[in-house]
Design a protein around this motif. Structure first.
Motif, short mmCIF file in Angstrom:
data_model
loop_
_atom_site.label_atom_id
_atom_site.label_comp_id
_atom_site.label_asym_id
_atom_site.label_seq_id
_atom_site.Cartn_x
_atom_site.Cartn_y
_atom_site.Cartn_z
N GLN A 87 1.04 -1.27 -0.21
CA GLN A 87 0.07 0.16 -0.04
C GLN A 87 1.12 1.34 0.43
O GLN A 87 1.03 2.29 0.90
CB GLN A 87 -0.82 -0.17 1.24
CG GLN A 87 -1.40 -1.07 1.15
CD GLN A 87 -1.89 -2.06 2.46
OE1 GLN A 87 -1.43 -0.75 3.79
NE2 GLN A 87 -2.72 -3.26 2.72
N LYS A 88 1.32 1.10 -1.08
CA LYS A 88 2.77 2.65 -1.34
C LYS A 88 1.89 3.14 -1.47
O LYS A 88 2.22 4.84 -0.46
CB LYS A 88 3.33 2.29 -2.39
CG LYS A 88 4.57 0.89 -1.93
CD LYS A 88 5.76 1.30 -3.45
CE LYS A 88 6.28 2.06 -3.46
NZ LYS A 88 7.57 1.85 -4.74
N LEU A 109 -0.83 5.10 0.26
CA LEU A 109 -0.61 5.33 1.72
C LEU A 109 1.23 6.38 2.60
O LEU A 109 0.87 7.07 3.11
CB LEU A 109 -0.80 4.38 2.82
CG LEU A 109 -1.94 4.04 2.56
CD1 LEU A 109 -2.06 2.75 3.17
CD2 LEU A 109 -2.67 4.98 3.13
N GLY A 110 1.73 5.86 1.87
CA GLY A 110 3.27 6.28 2.42
C GLY A 110 2.80 7.84 2.40
O GLY A 110 4.45 8.81 2.61
N TRP A 129 1.21 5.02 7.71
CA TRP A 129 1.21 3.95 6.35
C TRP A 129 2.11 2.90 6.97
O TRP A 129 1.58 1.43 7.14
CB TRP A 129 2.66 4.19 5.34
CG TRP A 129 3.17 3.16 4.37
CD1 TRP A 129 2.22 2.57 3.66
CD2 TRP A 129 4.28 2.18 4.46
NE1 TRP A 129 3.27 0.93 3.14
CE2 TRP A 129 4.03 1.56 4.00
CE3 TRP A 129 5.11 1.80 5.87
CZ2 TRP A 129 5.38 0.08 3.98
CZ3 TRP A 129 6.11 1.51 6.06
CH2 TRP A 129 6.33 0.30 5.44
N GLN A 174 0.19 -0.66 7.84
CA GLN A 174 1.01 -2.34 7.00
C GLN A 174 0.65 -3.40 9.03
O GLN A 174 0.24 -4.34 8.71
CB GLN A 174 2.08 -2.35 7.49
CG GLN A 174 2.36 -1.82 5.94
CD GLN A 174 1.68 -2.26 4.88
OE1 GLN A 174 2.84 -3.54 4.82
NE2 GLN A 174 1.11 -2.86 4.09
#
Length: 369
Positions: free
Chosen positions: A127-128, A130-131, A138, A142
């Motif tokens: 779920q990059k 969200l970063g 993030w 995770q």
């Protein structure tokens, strides 16, 4: 020219307030509800059959886990029902069709064979996206995600009787892990592998608690997050995850350090929290877990269009807006919703603001002169 009669006006389907249109809308709603109910019943029956067959005609089914199994059947019904209702909406229906068309397109696979695995890993797994919002969010997401995935992979097969641990002596330390009655591996419960096998749910709980606690703290302290939040929709899911995780750890603590003291009460509390959460999933915030995979198809749809250089340029400033197929898909959705300004999808956000401002100066402010 004579005025139309009341009967004629009432039967006119173009009249938004007419009984004819209300009847059509009600018929459409009943049709969607019927399809959703049939889908829910069908999926639930399939799960029941799978439980019976997978547990070898219930020979490996643990009756003590019956409430959990019943809750998963309700979960299956709710997910199928809600998903059917969701994809019945014009926007979601187009997303669903385009996503699956992209997933099963041999042309897309030939042009970008690694695109789908990469998107599954980065968009669903890590779920990059969200970063870009916050590294802390993030990381917390995770922890919740992988904790819940681990718990689901252990809990569901155990609940359905698909996954069993058996010991030749009845008390170990040697155990066999069986799936659908077939031996997968043997292990010693006293070594590292055995400890990990029997404490997988504890590990999942340790992952979930800090992640859910962070989001709960953020919703209590952050004004942006607190604005417009709803207790049942935003806070209850986090509280439920924490209760499930804490009571699960307390069950292990009771069995190891308290010789089973308070175990029965904790087991009931844990069961109630899990059953409540499973039933809540289709009709609350957790439903986005089911929706998220559909977005992978749309991302693939946009990615393959970019690979083909099908970029759509803003009609006013000629800056890239999005891919051409995506813009056309958006316009089609707006037409399905009878929104008569679908051409606005061909402008970038900045030009939309400029055009709105110009229209205000020309048509609204002009009236104050």
């Amino acid at each position: 020219m004579t005025e139309p009669s009341e009967a004629t006006a009432a039967a006119d389907p173009s009249d938004p307030g007419s009984p004819a249109e209300s009847s059509t809308a009600a018929t459409g709603l009943r049709s969607v509800t019927t399809r959703a109910t049939l889908a829910g019943v069908g999926v639930s029956l399939l799960l029941i059959v799978a439980i019976v067959l997978g547990s070898r005609m219930l020979r490996t089914f643990d009756s003590a886990l019956l409430p959990y199994a019943v809750a998963t059947v309700f979960l299956a019904f709710g997910v199928a029902y809600r998903y059917t209702v969701w994809i019945s909406a014009p926007g979601a229906r187009r997303l669903f069709k385009q996503g699956w068309r992209s997933l099963f397109s041999m042309e897309n696979f030939r042009k970008a064979p690694t695109a789908l695995p990469k998107m599954i890993a980065t968009y669903l797994g890590f779920q990059k996206f969200l970063g870009a919002r916050s590294h802390a969010r993030w990381a917390a997401h995770q922890l919740i995600f992988w904790g819940c995935v681990l718990a689901a992979l252990i809990t569901f097969p155990l609940t359905w009787g698909w996954f069993t641990f058996t010991s030749g002596t009845g008390s170990g330390p040697g155990y066999e892990m069986r799936i659908w009655g077939f031996k997968i591996l043997g292990f010693d419960s006293l070594n590292l592998l055995g400890w990990l096998m029997f404490h997988g749910l504890d590990i999942a709980a340790v992952l979930v608690i800090p992640g859910a606690s962070y989001f709960l703290w953020r919703r209590m302290k952050d004004r942006g997050a607190a604005t417009g939040q709803r207790f049942a929709y935003d806070l209850v899911p986090l509280i439920a995850l924490i209760v499930i995780s804490v009571t699960g750890l307390l069950l292990t603590f009771s069995s190891i350090f308290l010789h089973g003291g308070g175990y029965q009460f904790l087991a009931i509390l844990h069961m109630v929290s899990v059953v409540f959460t499973l039933i809540y999933i289709p009709f609350g915030k957790f439903f986005h877990i089911v929706q998220r995979p559909a977005a992978v198809g749309m991302q693939l749809f946009k990615y393959t269009a970019r690979e083909n250089d099908e970029v759509f340029l803003c009609r006013r400033c000629q800056e890239p807006v999005d891919t051409g197929p995506y813009v056309e898909n958006l316009r089609g959705t707006m037409r399905d919703l009878t929104l008569d300004f679908d051409s606005w999808a061909e402008y970038c956000p900045r030009c939309k603001r400029v055009l709105r401002g110009s229209a205000y100066l020309s048509h609204v402010k002009k009236g104050f002169k």
